[in-house]
Motif scaffolding. Structure first.
Motif, PDB file in Angstrom:
ATOM      1  N   LYS A 146     -31.974 -20.744  49.173  1.00  0.00           N
ATOM      2  CA  LYS A 146     -32.780 -21.607  50.246  1.00  0.00           C
ATOM      3  C   LYS A 146     -32.719 -20.808  51.981  1.00  0.00           C
ATOM      4  CE  LYS A 146     -30.057 -25.761  47.872  1.00  0.00           C
ATOM      5  NZ  LYS A 146     -28.331 -25.742  47.704  1.00  0.00           N
ATOM      6  N   GLN A 147     -32.450 -19.867  52.139  1.00  0.00           N
ATOM      7  CA  GLN A 147     -32.583 -19.711  53.489  1.00  0.00           C
ATOM      8  C   GLN A 147     -32.684 -18.209  53.198  1.00  0.00           C
ATOM      9  OE1 GLN A 147     -31.605 -20.481  56.968  1.00  0.00           O
ATOM     10  NE2 GLN A 147     -32.319 -18.375  56.895  1.00  0.00           N
ATOM     11  N   PRO A 148     -34.035 -17.944  53.608  1.00  0.00           N
ATOM     12  CA  PRO A 148     -34.868 -16.477  53.445  1.00  0.00           C
ATOM     13  C   PRO A 148     -34.077 -15.577  54.630  1.00  0.00           C
ATOM     14  CG  PRO A 148     -36.066 -17.653  53.905  1.00  0.00           C
ATOM     15  CD  PRO A 148     -34.981 -18.517  53.132  1.00  0.00           C
ATOM     16  N   ALA A 149     -33.923 -14.073  54.033  1.00  0.00           N
ATOM     17  CA  ALA A 149     -33.788 -13.005  54.767  1.00  0.00           C
ATOM     18  C   ALA A 149     -34.279 -11.551  54.824  1.00  0.00           C
ATOM     19  CB  ALA A 149     -32.227 -13.217  55.202  1.00  0.00           C
ATOM     20  N   ASP A 150     -34.517 -11.345  55.829  1.00  0.00           N
ATOM     21  CA  ASP A 150     -34.690  -9.519  55.699  1.00  0.00           C
ATOM     22  C   ASP A 150     -33.738  -8.698  55.296  1.00  0.00           C
ATOM     23  OD1 ASP A 150     -37.436 -11.013  56.883  1.00  0.00           O
ATOM     24  OD2 ASP A 150     -36.254 -10.717  58.898  1.00  0.00           O
ATOM     25  N   VAL A 151     -32.855  -8.539  56.230  1.00  0.00           N
ATOM     26  CA  VAL A 151     -31.638  -7.806  55.643  1.00  0.00           C
ATOM     27  C   VAL A 151     -30.373  -8.115  55.255  1.00  0.00           C
ATOM     28  CG1 VAL A 151     -30.073  -5.955  56.661  1.00  0.00           C
ATOM     29  CG2 VAL A 151     -32.800  -6.623  57.644  1.00  0.00           C
ATOM     30  N   ALA A 152     -29.689  -7.867  54.256  1.00  0.00           N
ATOM     31  CA  ALA A 152     -28.479  -8.644  53.960  1.00  0.00           C
ATOM     32  C   ALA A 152     -27.555  -7.144  54.378  1.00  0.00           C
ATOM     33  CB  ALA A 152     -28.483  -8.907  52.213  1.00  0.00           C
ATOM     34  N   LEU A 153     -26.205  -7.579  54.948  1.00  0.00           N
ATOM     35  CA  LEU A 153     -24.820  -6.597  54.578  1.00  0.00           C
ATOM     36  C   LEU A 153     -24.484  -7.173  53.936  1.00  0.00           C
ATOM     37  CD1 LEU A 153     -24.614  -7.033  58.808  1.00  0.00           C
ATOM     38  CD2 LEU A 153     -25.803  -5.231  57.856  1.00  0.00           C
ATOM     39  N   VAL A 154     -23.993  -5.733  52.948  1.00  0.00           N
ATOM     40  CA  VAL A 154     -23.227  -6.321  52.024  1.00  0.00           C
ATOM     41  C   VAL A 154     -21.947  -5.459  52.049  1.00  0.00           C
ATOM     42  CG1 VAL A 154     -23.267  -6.884  49.406  1.00  0.00           C
ATOM     43  CG2 VAL A 154     -25.086  -7.368  50.606  1.00  0.00           C
ATOM     44  N   ASP A 155     -20.826  -6.005  51.772  1.00  0.00           N
ATOM     45  CA  ASP A 155     -19.199  -5.145  52.161  1.00  0.00           C
ATOM     46  C   ASP A 155     -18.887  -5.004  50.696  1.00  0.00           C
ATOM     47  OD1 ASP A 155     -16.791  -4.826  52.510  1.00  0.00           O
ATOM     48  OD2 ASP A 155     -16.162  -7.336  51.674  1.00  0.00           O
ATOM     49  N   ILE A 156     -18.712  -4.295  50.690  1.00  0.00           N
ATOM     50  CA  ILE A 156     -18.670  -3.032  48.806  1.00  0.00           C
ATOM     51  C   ILE A 156     -17.057  -3.957  48.283  1.00  0.00           C
ATOM     52  CG2 ILE A 156     -17.800  -1.897  47.644  1.00  0.00           C
ATOM     53  CD1 ILE A 156     -19.838  -0.682  49.249  1.00  0.00           C
ATOM     54  N   LEU A 188     -36.264  -8.330  49.917  1.00  0.00           N
ATOM     55  CA  LEU A 188     -34.189  -7.611  50.958  1.00  0.00           C
ATOM     56  C   LEU A 188     -33.835  -6.886  50.527  1.00  0.00           C
ATOM     57  CD1 LEU A 188     -32.878 -10.186  52.092  1.00  0.00           C
ATOM     58  CD2 LEU A 188     -31.129  -9.510  49.928  1.00  0.00           C
ATOM     59  N   LYS A 189     -33.927  -6.032  52.062  1.00  0.00           N
ATOM     60  CA  LYS A 189     -32.391  -4.602  52.482  1.00  0.00           C
ATOM     61  C   LYS A 189     -32.067  -5.153  52.146  1.00  0.00           C
ATOM     62  CE  LYS A 189     -37.639  -3.291  53.211  1.00  0.00           C
ATOM     63  NZ  LYS A 189     -38.324  -1.972  52.082  1.00  0.00           N
ATOM     64  N   ILE A 190     -31.414  -4.163  52.124  1.00  0.00           N
ATOM     65  CA  ILE A 190     -29.497  -4.339  52.072  1.00  0.00           C
ATOM     66  C   ILE A 190     -29.208  -3.121  52.481  1.00  0.00           C
ATOM     67  CG2 ILE A 190     -27.619  -4.347  50.125  1.00  0.00           C
ATOM     68  CD1 ILE A 190     -29.886  -6.026  47.802  1.00  0.00           C
ATOM     69  N   LEU A 191     -27.718  -3.649  53.749  1.00  0.00           N
ATOM     70  CA  LEU A 191     -27.074  -2.634  53.960  1.00  0.00           C
ATOM     71  C   LEU A 191     -25.758  -2.560  53.380  1.00  0.00           C
ATOM     72  CD1 LEU A 191     -28.357  -2.397  57.669  1.00  0.00           C
ATOM     73  CD2 LEU A 191     -28.855  -0.341  56.259  1.00  0.00           C
ATOM     74  N   GLY A 192     -25.052  -1.665  52.886  1.00  0.00           N
ATOM     75  CA  GLY A 192     -23.946  -1.461  52.506  1.00  0.00           C
ATOM     76  C   GLY A 192     -22.693  -1.287  53.362  1.00  0.00           C
ATOM     77  N   LEU A 193     -22.122  -2.032  53.402  1.00  0.00           N
ATOM     78  CA  LEU A 193     -20.776  -2.096  54.599  1.00  0.00           C
ATOM     79  C   LEU A 193     -19.539  -2.095  54.399  1.00  0.00           C
ATOM     80  CD1 LEU A 193     -21.181  -3.045  57.972  1.00  0.00           C
ATOM     81  CD2 LEU A 193     -19.968  -5.812  56.419  1.00  0.00           C
ATOM     82  N   SER A 194     -18.573  -1.148  54.413  1.00  0.00           N
ATOM     83  CA  SER A 194     -17.469  -0.813  54.245  1.00  0.00           C
ATOM     84  C   SER A 194     -16.396  -0.395  54.988  1.00  0.00           C
ATOM     85  CB  SER A 194     -16.977  -0.911  52.499  1.00  0.00           C
ATOM     86  OG  SER A 194     -16.802   0.238  52.509  1.00  0.00           O
ATOM     87  N   THR A 195     -14.936  -0.024  54.614  1.00  0.00           N
ATOM     88  CA  THR A 195     -13.678   0.986  55.087  1.00  0.00           C
ATOM     89  C   THR A 195     -14.208   2.144  54.743  1.00  0.00           C
ATOM     90  OG1 THR A 195     -12.094  -0.238  53.974  1.00  0.00           O
ATOM     91  CG2 THR A 195     -12.898  -0.991  56.410  1.00  0.00           C
ATOM     92  N   PHE A 196     -14.442   2.058  53.002  1.00  0.00           N
ATOM     93  CA  PHE A 196     -14.362   3.349  52.751  1.00  0.00           C
ATOM     94  C   PHE A 196     -15.372   4.566  53.233  1.00  0.00           C
ATOM     95  CE2 PHE A 196     -12.468  -0.261  50.226  1.00  0.00           C
ATOM     96  CZ  PHE A 196     -10.596   0.288  49.988  1.00  0.00           C
ATOM     97  N   LYS A 197     -15.029   5.615  53.213  1.00  0.00           N
ATOM     98  CA  LYS A 197     -16.228   6.820  53.273  1.00  0.00           C
ATOM     99  C   LYS A 197     -16.522   8.067  51.279  1.00  0.00           C
ATOM    100  CE  LYS A 197     -13.573   8.931  56.377  1.00  0.00           C
ATOM    101  NZ  LYS A 197     -13.138   9.245  57.903  1.00  0.00           N
ATOM    102  N   GLU A 198     -15.676   6.959  50.824  1.00  0.00           N
ATOM    103  CA  GLU A 198     -16.389   7.961  49.946  1.00  0.00           C
ATOM    104  C   GLU A 198     -17.299   8.488  49.367  1.00  0.00           C
ATOM    105  OE1 GLU A 198     -13.561   5.510  49.798  1.00  0.00           O
ATOM    106  OE2 GLU A 198     -11.857   6.748  49.901  1.00  0.00           O
ATOM    107  N   ARG A 199     -17.512   9.147  48.789  1.00  0.00           N
ATOM    108  CA  ARG A 199     -19.111   9.790  48.572  1.00  0.00           C
ATOM    109  C   ARG A 199     -19.412   8.853  47.615  1.00  0.00           C
ATOM    110  NH1 ARG A 199     -22.355  14.137  48.468  1.00  0.00           N
ATOM    111  NH2 ARG A 199     -23.492  14.892  46.124  1.00  0.00           N
ATOM    112  N   SER A 200     -18.265   8.628  46.526  1.00  0.00           N
ATOM    113  CA  SER A 200     -19.579   7.745  45.162  1.00  0.00           C
ATOM    114  C   SER A 200     -19.163   6.784  45.752  1.00  0.00           C
ATOM    115  CB  SER A 200     -18.077   7.815  44.206  1.00  0.00           C
ATOM    116  OG  SER A 200     -17.265   6.764  44.162  1.00  0.00           O
ATOM    117  N   TYR A 201     -19.298   5.951  46.414  1.00  0.00           N
ATOM    118  CA  TYR A 201     -19.111   4.922  46.578  1.00  0.00           C
ATOM    119  C   TYR A 201     -20.366   4.920  48.200  1.00  0.00           C
ATOM    120  CZ  TYR A 201     -15.175   1.857  46.177  1.00  0.00           C
ATOM    121  OH  TYR A 201     -13.950   1.312  45.642  1.00  0.00           O
ATOM    122  N   ILE A 202     -20.352   5.763  48.817  1.00  0.00           N
ATOM    123  CA  ILE A 202     -22.144   5.741  49.436  1.00  0.00           C
ATOM    124  C   ILE A 202     -23.144   5.849  48.519  1.00  0.00           C
ATOM    125  CG2 ILE A 202     -23.292   6.865  51.204  1.00  0.00           C
ATOM    126  CD1 ILE A 202     -20.728   7.730  51.825  1.00  0.00           C
TER     127      ILE A 202
END
Lengths: 206, 206
Positions: A45-55, A76-90
DNA sequence: TTTGCTATCCACGAAAAAGGGGATTTTTCA
DNA sequence: TGAAAAATCCCCTTTTTCGTGGATAGCAAA
């Protein structure tokens, strides 16, 4: 104004991002959701350009959600977001089609920069994330990837169930459970159940 | 107005709390810090009534910080703040002198309520936290007490060592190690090594 | 001084896990 | 559609753990 949507299960984080982006002149927050399915609904219902997505989301994890979002909202463009900086997540997040990866210690400036970059089709990496994936693989023990069945078995093992009990619960042969168990041991590079449970908990599988 | 100070290593969370408390009529955020020592410094110059303390900080953990804050600013009330709802965290935080415990999925209303309660010398518990520690003792066994030898053995078990290996390392008989192992199993009320390691990690023994 | 706790040691049998293979059928995805 | 990956199942041997049950010495508090 770049329409931005936030997906995170902590109201505090949502409020924080909202606040940080309030006086950005290029970004406008158009909505937020606290879990994956709610986000999929809301974005219809609410289109967006960018989504910030928590892991870390309660229902489906960020990587799965990222794939689903890419399917249903290709623009839609997606940006991952989290506290983890582990390689595999990224790397897995990038593989799943994300336009970048941000850590939760980002400030407002970095946030709007990242959103801007993603919107323009570029890739944004927070400094720590960039350093993490740029570091040579040798010094960077890769988090092993477990299949969903393996995670399931691992969790039941950690509960204290034996192969037979797990087999009964999952309606499969004890021999199969044993195979999964051996595969997990191999993937973790450990030699018994105790070390397996410890590793599994430290890596966040349990 | 209750002067409130925020200690969290994520700017987003700080911004979120700030935002949530902006239109509260009883609370005023007077400052924030992103780690423990910075907080101790800042509070010298900027007195506050209540501090919101994240459990996971880069330098010293919330429990240590809580003790230090209580020493240096006896009048300051402290509210624990984290995503973890494990009993041991909560109780240890309370033991360290905190006036309550909040989860990061709290909303603005709950926040200002908690701050108000702490300020008035009462104890505030978020619903989940309260449920965790309020559960009847029958279903919520007190954390068992391990002897130092048992803790030592437990740690080595979690490392993946067998009874024989541990025996060799500690210069005792494998049979003794086995006895310790059995005692730990009994104290934890679990039936095998996997559950033992999980329990041990959750309870903070490992 | 008795009582309780810790740390140490022991025996025996049953159960489970580890180590080392292999094999087949679904699913997934490029 | 075809290859790769996941999930399933199988055998055999050795090692380890689990479930009972003990016992002894030392030490500290009641």
């Amino acid at each position: 104004m770049i329409k931005t949507f936030i997906i995170d299960d902590h109201p505090m984080v949502i409020a924080g991002i909202w606040q940080m982006l309030q006086n950005a002149d290029n970004v406008q927050v158009v909505g937020s959701a606290s879990d994956g399915y709610a986000a999929l609904e809301a974005l219809k219902k609410q289109p967006a350009d960018v989504a910030l997505v928590d892991i870390n989301l309660p229902d489906l994890d960020g990587i799965e959600l990222c794939k689903k979002l890419r399917e249903r909202f290709p623009k839609l463009k997606i940006l991952g977001l989290s506290t983890f900086k582990e390689r595999s997540y990224i790397t897995r997040m990038i593989d799943a089609g994300a336009s970048g990866y941000l850590l939760k210690n980002a400030n407002g400036e970095e946030l709007s920069e990242a959103i801007e970059a993603a919107y323009r089709g570029r890739m944004y990496m927070s400094m720590e994330a960039a350093l993490t994936i740029a570091r040579p693989v040798a010094t960077q023990p890769e988090l092993p990837i477990l299949t969903s069945r393996e995670k399931e078995v691992l969790a039941l093992i950690a509960e204290g169930m034996t192969n037979n009990e797990i087999a009964e619960k999952l309606f499969i042969s004890p021999l199969t459970v044993d195979s999964h168990r051996k595969n997990i041991l191999a993937k973790f590079g450990v030699k018994n159940t105790a070390a397996m449970v410890k590793y599994g908990m430290e890596a966040g599988f349990i």
